[in-house]
Design an enzyme around this catalytic site. Structure first.
Site, PDB file in Angstrom:
ATOM      1  CG  ASP A 161      -2.059   0.950   1.148  1.00 42.77           C
ATOM      2  OD1 ASP A 161      -2.152   1.668   0.139  1.00 42.77           O
ATOM      3  OD2 ASP A 161      -2.871   0.982   2.092  1.00 42.77           O
ATOM      4  CG  HIS A 234      -8.540   0.455  -4.408  1.00 41.48           C
ATOM      5  ND1 HIS A 234      -9.519   1.283  -3.896  1.00 41.48           N
ATOM      6  CD2 HIS A 234      -7.367   0.856  -3.833  1.00 41.48           C
ATOM      7  CE1 HIS A 234      -8.975   2.139  -3.057  1.00 41.48           C
ATOM      8  NE2 HIS A 234      -7.669   1.909  -3.005  1.00 41.48           N
TER       9      HIS A 234
HETATM   10  C1  HEM Z   1     -10.268  -0.249   2.329  1.00 39.21           C
HETATM   11  C2  HEM Z   1      -9.338   0.675   2.463  1.00 39.21           C
HETATM   12  C3  HEM Z   1      -8.232   0.780   1.465  1.00 39.21           C
HETATM   13  C4  HEM Z   1      -7.241  -0.123   1.197  1.00 39.21           C
HETATM   14  C5  HEM Z   1      -6.985  -1.458   1.875  1.00 39.21           C
HETATM   15  C6  HEM Z   1      -6.460   0.444   0.129  1.00 39.21           C
HETATM   16  C7  HEM Z   1      -5.358  -0.195  -0.436  1.00 39.21           C
HETATM   17  C8  HEM Z   1      -4.723   0.225  -1.587  1.00 39.21           C
HETATM   18  C9  HEM Z   1      -3.708  -0.508  -2.280  1.00 39.21           C
HETATM   19  C10 HEM Z   1      -3.183  -1.888  -1.868  1.00 39.21           C
HETATM   20  C11 HEM Z   1      -3.330   0.227  -3.354  1.00 39.21           C
HETATM   21  C12 HEM Z   1      -2.286  -0.151  -4.434  1.00 39.21           C
HETATM   22  C13 HEM Z   1      -0.897   0.327  -4.168  1.00 39.21           C
HETATM   23  C14 HEM Z   1      -0.706   1.833  -4.067  1.00 39.21           C
HETATM   24  O1  HEM Z   1      -0.491   2.528  -5.049  1.00 39.21           O
HETATM   25  O2  HEM Z   1      -0.803   2.336  -2.964  1.00 39.21           O
HETATM   26  C15 HEM Z   1      -4.088   1.456  -3.307  1.00 39.21           C
HETATM   27  C16 HEM Z   1      -3.981   2.475  -4.209  1.00 39.21           C
HETATM   28  C17 HEM Z   1      -4.644   3.661  -4.124  1.00 39.21           C
HETATM   29  N1  HEM Z   1      -5.641   3.986  -3.242  1.00 39.21           N
HETATM   30 FE1  HEM Z   1      -6.346   2.802  -1.769  1.00 39.21          FE
HETATM   31  N2  HEM Z   1      -6.973   1.663  -0.215  1.00 39.21           N
HETATM   32  C18 HEM Z   1      -8.074   1.903   0.560  1.00 39.21           C
HETATM   33  C19 HEM Z   1      -8.900   3.018   0.523  1.00 39.21           C
HETATM   34  C20 HEM Z   1      -8.696   4.095  -0.295  1.00 39.21           C
HETATM   35  C21 HEM Z   1      -9.498   5.290  -0.295  1.00 39.21           C
HETATM   36  C22 HEM Z   1     -10.700   5.550   0.624  1.00 39.21           C
HETATM   37  C23 HEM Z   1      -8.958   6.130  -1.227  1.00 39.21           C
HETATM   38  C24 HEM Z   1      -9.344   7.530  -1.655  1.00 39.21           C
HETATM   39  C25 HEM Z   1     -10.351   8.229  -1.174  1.00 39.21           C
HETATM   40  C26 HEM Z   1      -7.822   5.448  -1.825  1.00 39.21           C
HETATM   41  C27 HEM Z   1      -6.997   5.973  -2.788  1.00 39.21           C
HETATM   42  C28 HEM Z   1      -6.010   5.277  -3.455  1.00 39.21           C
HETATM   43  C29 HEM Z   1      -5.214   5.834  -4.533  1.00 39.21           C
HETATM   44  C30 HEM Z   1      -5.265   7.261  -5.080  1.00 39.21           C
HETATM   45  C31 HEM Z   1      -4.357   4.811  -4.965  1.00 39.21           C
HETATM   46  C32 HEM Z   1      -3.314   4.898  -6.102  1.00 39.21           C
HETATM   47  C33 HEM Z   1      -3.996   4.566  -7.404  1.00 39.21           C
HETATM   48  C34 HEM Z   1      -3.000   4.595  -8.565  1.00 39.21           C
HETATM   49  O3  HEM Z   1      -2.461   5.672  -8.856  1.00 39.21           O
HETATM   50  O4  HEM Z   1      -2.753   3.528  -9.133  1.00 39.21           O
HETATM   51  N3  HEM Z   1      -7.701   4.219  -1.234  1.00 39.21           N
HETATM   52  N4  HEM Z   1      -4.939   1.433  -2.230  1.00 39.21           N
END
Ligand code: HEM
Length: 325
Positions: A161, A234
């Site tokens: 993450d 996601h």
């Molecule tokens: C259930 C809760 C969440 C989990 C477990 C989670 C986990 C992850 C994971 C594993 C990634 C892929 C690796 C990375 O680039 O960080 C990711 C990407 C991302 N997440 Fe989450 N996330 C959660 C909630 C959220 C929420 C609520 C938002 C925004 C309001 C968000 C925004 C993002 C963004 C902007 C990316 C990067 C996307 C990209 O540029 O490829 N996430 N998240």
């Protein structure tokens, strides 16, 4: 738009390096003028307390970010107020917050957010203790989470993450307010949401199916190519653009939980220069892009809280102690 670094105002530690431990605290302001007065004078004490506790373990990288919700801003500081600060907007569709049973009613969004980070939990714990002692009964803590780094930056669902976070000048450019709101330059907006995961349902998916939910490979953390990555993954739904340019936020999510109680969580925290990208990402996740094409991750994750806060610059935080609302 000038860059925030042109403004000469020191931001709080929004872009500080990712650490191994964190404490997230959301508190509500107790009624009465005395409480407001106590919180205002506490604003000028925060930096000194961080110095005192942090000095004891210099390699521990102790930092603290303090933010204020929309209602609290008016009660504590009056006008002028940060241009884009408003209460957390609920998003979602009834029944979308699967899996059942339905989540408990969310606690009040909260007036004050503390995001304390360090390489060691003892530093976070000591600073939280000192900050709370200084506040006394001027606030009531409504949510308190101790987050830990899980192996090689994994979320509790096993995927790395934070990979796509902006770094360096880009991180500053995406998170720190500039001349679009001159009285509040050097500030930042932050959204927090506490998520609980249904680990049994998640673990029943094959690794390949989980990878299609996130949009990246699990072990090696490589983004799936466009032909393979589902539009309801996601990573697809949280990738947004404005005027043809990608808009990023800065996340420092932390796993938390109590295995004995069957609690497995992600404390989401995202910093941005305005609430807009944070809210658009949430809308894409919960309502869907297009509508109905919602984030598959939500079939395994339930949001139980939500809050939006403004983080004044470090300079303004000290000045706020003398504000008369
Ligand atoms: C259930 C809760 C969440 C989990 C477990 C989670 C986990 C992850 C994971 C594993 C990634 C892929 C690796 C990375 O680039 O960080 C990711 C990407 C991302 N997440 Fe989450 N996330 C959660 C909630 C959220 C929420 C609520 C938002 C925004 C309001 C968000 C925004 C993002 C963004 C902007 C990316 C990067 C996307 C990209 O540029 O490829 N996430 N998240």
């Amino acid at each position: 738009m000038t860059s925030p670094s042109d403004q000469n105002l020191e931001p709080q530690s929004v872009c500080s390096p990712i650490t191994s431990s964190a404490i997230f605290m959301v508190a509500t302001l107790a009624p009465g003028r005395d409480s407001a007065e106590a919180v205002r004078s506490w604003c000028a004490d925060i930096a000194g307390l961080v110095r005192s506790v942090g000095k004891r373990v210099p390699a521990g990288n102790l930092t603290c970010v303090a933010g204020f919700g929309s209602k609290a801003w008016d009660a504590l500081f009056g006008g002028p107020r940060p241009a884009a600060l408003h209460p957390f907007k609920e998003v979602g569709v009834a029944g979308r917050l699967a899996p059942p049973p339905p989540p408990p009613p969310p606690p009040p969004p909260g007036d004050i957010l503390l995001h304390i980070r360090a390489e060691q939990m003892d530093l976070c714990f000591e600073l939280a203790t000192q900050l709370m002692a200084a506040l006394g009964d001027a606030v009531t803590v409504v949510d308190e989470v101790q987050g830990f780094r899980y192996f090689d930056m994994r979320s509790i669902i096993g995927f790395v993450d934070g990979t796509e976070n902006p770094v360096g000048r880009k991180a500053v450019g995406f998170t720190i307010v500039g001349d679009e709101d001159p009285a509040f330059s050097g500030g930042s907006y932050v959204m927090v949401q506490k998520y609980l995961h249904n680990m049994q349902a998640w673990n029943e998916l094959s690794v390949e199916a989980q990878e299609r939910v996130i949009g990246r490979t699990k072990l090696s953390d490589i983004e799936l190519d466009d032909a393979t990555k589902p539009s309801n993954s996601h990573s697809a739904l949280t990738t947004i653009t404005k005027d043809g340019e990608e808009v990023k936020i800065l996340r420092d999510n932390m796993p938390f939980g109590r295995p004995g109680a069957g609690e497995f969580g992600t404390y989401f925290i995202g910093y941005a220069r305005s609430p807009e990208p944070l809210e658009l990402m949430l809308e894409n996740m919960f309502v869907g892009r297009p509508v109905g094409n919602y984030d598959r991750l939500l079939d395994f994750s339930t949001a139980v809280t939500g809050g939006l806060f403004f983080i004044p610059s470090a300079d303004l935080l000290e000045e706020l102690a003398d504000r008369v609302p």
